[in-house]
Design an enzyme around this catalytic site. Structure first.
Site, PDB file in Angstrom:
ATOM      1  N   SER A 370       0.868  -1.174   0.000  1.00 20.64           N
ATOM      2  CA  SER A 370       0.000   0.000   0.000  1.00 20.64           C
ATOM      3  C   SER A 370       0.901   1.218   0.000  1.00 20.64           C
ATOM      4  CB  SER A 370      -0.905   0.009   1.231  1.00 20.64           C
ATOM      5  OG  SER A 370      -1.622   1.225   1.302  1.00 20.64           O
ATOM      6  N   ARG A 371       0.822   2.022  -1.065  1.00 20.84           N
ATOM      7  CA  ARG A 371       1.727   3.165  -1.174  1.00 20.84           C
ATOM      8  C   ARG A 371       1.317   4.321  -0.273  1.00 20.84           C
ATOM      9  NH1 ARG A 371       1.196   1.518  -6.742  1.00 20.84           N
ATOM     10  NH2 ARG A 371       2.963   0.199  -7.266  1.00 20.84           N
ATOM     11  N   VAL A 372       0.124   4.254   0.294  1.00 21.51           N
ATOM     12  CA  VAL A 372      -0.268   5.242   1.299  1.00 21.51           C
ATOM     13  C   VAL A 372       0.242   4.788   2.661  1.00 21.51           C
ATOM     14  CG1 VAL A 372      -2.218   6.396   2.406  1.00 21.51           C
ATOM     15  CG2 VAL A 372      -2.271   5.937  -0.047  1.00 21.51           C
TER      16      VAL A 372
END
Length: 524
Positions: A370-372
């Site tokens: 998850s890049r967040v």
């Protein structure tokens, strides 16, 4: 010089006034531009005479059928048929509508099942939305977007703890056929009950029987109260399958712009890409890589860029997208998967190997991201997720040695045993979302090593015992964790005491089972 300028202005003004007058005259006289069909093919129609048609304009075909102006030529235009073309013949007339395709939006669509044009499929009467919105809309400007900070809880431990999703994020679900991609999306929808999140499930090219079963499951778990289902089956035209996700997104954007949180599932964009490729080849557009048209990336990027979290000044709502994509033989480097991976903010990868081993959901933690990330997690999750990731990563690296019976040192053996328990804890049944507080209690137990002495086959029982005991005895801590509070030292100690109590009997049973037999038994 000044006189020439004034004359020029007067001339331009007169031209515009004459144009406006002509348009008004057309409307007052109810003038319609009509064309003639000169070719009818599979899902497409070619016609001449509609010289003023605009791109994506809604076209009325014979028999009440609808189409979209797709290719605009000097002599003829190509129209994508949204309905079956059995009743359409060469020589029939068709006409412009002067508007782009739109769909009904508003509270009226809640709990309804409809096709991408907003036509009901549930025998509950027409859907008369508060208003209509075009299916193609510009995505929000960068300056209108706010950071993604609020978590969208799925109820799935492996995701909420290790691959967190935020409201306004685009998280791809990717994997081979029949290994649980849709199951993850459905669990996420079911877990939104009571969380004031409006959900939209968009089926693209799926079997009608599969969609019916899915809707039954949503109804059984009370999820249809806050969910709309947009359906385009494999029997529908390629045009209807192509417009389905855009129509569903417009329905969600209405609520987002009103300040609501929306979750939308696209199931799946592989079939959406197939539908667009089919239309493009029928229109005789040149194919590019893997026979897909050159603008295949654009049709998905302009769709997923509409998912965002708006600033408070713009309403403060969010649209979270969970696109699903299908791979073949685990090939995530194929054309469409790589396109979607580059567009989205992370991916949840499902492994056929884990699925065959019975590890469900079959999420490959190593390939998922998850890049967040932790920005959307509750602080209590962040306190334990680091240790959890480390234990699991070390276990996957060392697991191969244990399979071949390789002799390992004591510390390595402990790492493998801990990893096996982490994997066992992360197993979860479908339609059984776990609340935040119970997830944290279970994950804390395994990271602190309190399940190390519990036999592997009894981990599931220990997990259920702990969840039940935690619900009964730690209501204050549970409420605090559900509301996003931090896990203080006193809370941690209190939870660990509950864990010890929950697994105490299981440890004793394990000791009795593993005790060596007595002398007389050995002689026998």
């Amino acid at each position: 010089m000044e006189k020439d300028k004034e004359n020029l202005k007067r001339t331009v003004r007169e031209v515009f006034e004459a144009f406006d007058s002509a348009e008004e005259s057309k409307k007052s006289l109810n003038v319609e531009e009509v064309g003639v069909i000169n070719y009818v093919g599979t899902d497409i129609v070619r016609a001449r005479g509609l010289k003023e048609a605009t791109f994506a304009e809604l076209i009325e075909l014979p028999g009440g059928n609808k189409g979209i102006a797709f290719d605009l030529g000097t002599e003829e235009i190509s129209v994508v048929a949204l309905d079956k073309t059995e009743l359409v013949n060469a020589g029939d007339s068709l006409k412009r509508t002067g508007r782009v395709i739109d769909v009904p939006v508003g509270e009226a669509i809640k709990g309804r099942i409809m096709d991408p044009l907003g036509r009901p499929l549930d025998n509950k009467g027409d859907i008369s939305g508060e208003e209509k919105l075009p299916i193609e809309r510009p995505c929000p400007a960068i300056m209108d977007r706010a950071p993604v900070k609020t978590p969208l809880l799925t109820g799935i431990q492996a995701i909420d703890a290790l691959i967190p999703i935020g409201r306004g994020q685009r998280e791809l679900i990717i994997g081979d056929r029949q290994i649980g991609k849709t199951a993850i999306a459905l669990d996420t929808i079911i877990n939104q009950k009571g969380k004031d999140v409006f959900c939209i499930y968009c089926a693209i090219g799926k079997k009608a029987s599969s969609v019916s079963k899915l809707i039954e499951d949503l109804q059984e778990h009370g999820a249809m109260e806050y969910t709309s289902v947009v359906v385009s089956t494999g029997e529908d035209t390629a045009g209807l399958r192509w417009v389905a996700p855009y129509a569903a997104t417009s329905m969600g954007e209405f609520f987002m712009e009103k300040g609501r949180d929306v979750l939308i599932v696209y199931d799946d964009l592989t079939r959406h890409a197939w539908a667009y490729r089919e239309l493009s080849l029928l229109m005789r557009r040149p194919p590019a890589r893997e026979a897909y048209p050159g603008d295949i990336f654009y049709i998905h990027s302009r769709l997923l860029e509409r998912a965002t979290h708006l600033k408070k000044e713009k309403g403060g709502g969010s649209l979270t997208a969970l696109p699903i994509i299908e791979t073949q033989a685990e090939n995530i480097a194929a054309y469409i998967p790589t396109n979607l991976i580059s567009i989205t903010d992370g991916q949840i990868y499902l492994s056929p190997g884990l699925f065959q081993q019975g590890v469900l959901p079959a999420i490959d933690i190593g390939k998922s991201v998850s890049r967040v990330g932790g920005k959307t997690q509750f602080p209590s999750y962040r306190d334990i997720s680091g240790d959890l990731k480390l234990s699991y990563s070390q276990f996957k690296e060392l697991e191969a040695f244990a399979r071949f019976g390789t002799q390992v040192e004591e510390q390595t053996r402990k790492t493998i045993e801990r990893g096996r328990r982490v994997q066992e804890v992360l197993k979860q049944k479908q339609y059984g979302p776990i609340p935040v507080d119970e997830q944290i209690a279970v994950l804390l137990a395994v990271t602190e090593g309190l399940l190390d002495e519990v036999p592997l086959e009894k981990i599931s029982e220990a997990k259920e015992n702990l969840r039940k005991l935690f619900r009964e005895e730690k209501k204050e801590i549970a409420e605090k964790l559900r509301s996003g509070g931090e896990l203080e030292e006193g809370d941690r100690e209190s939870i660990l005491k509950t864990v010890k109590k929950a697994v105490e009997n299981l440890k004793e049973d394990a000791g009795e089972e593993q005790a060596p037999p007595e002398g007389p038994e050995e002689e026998k």
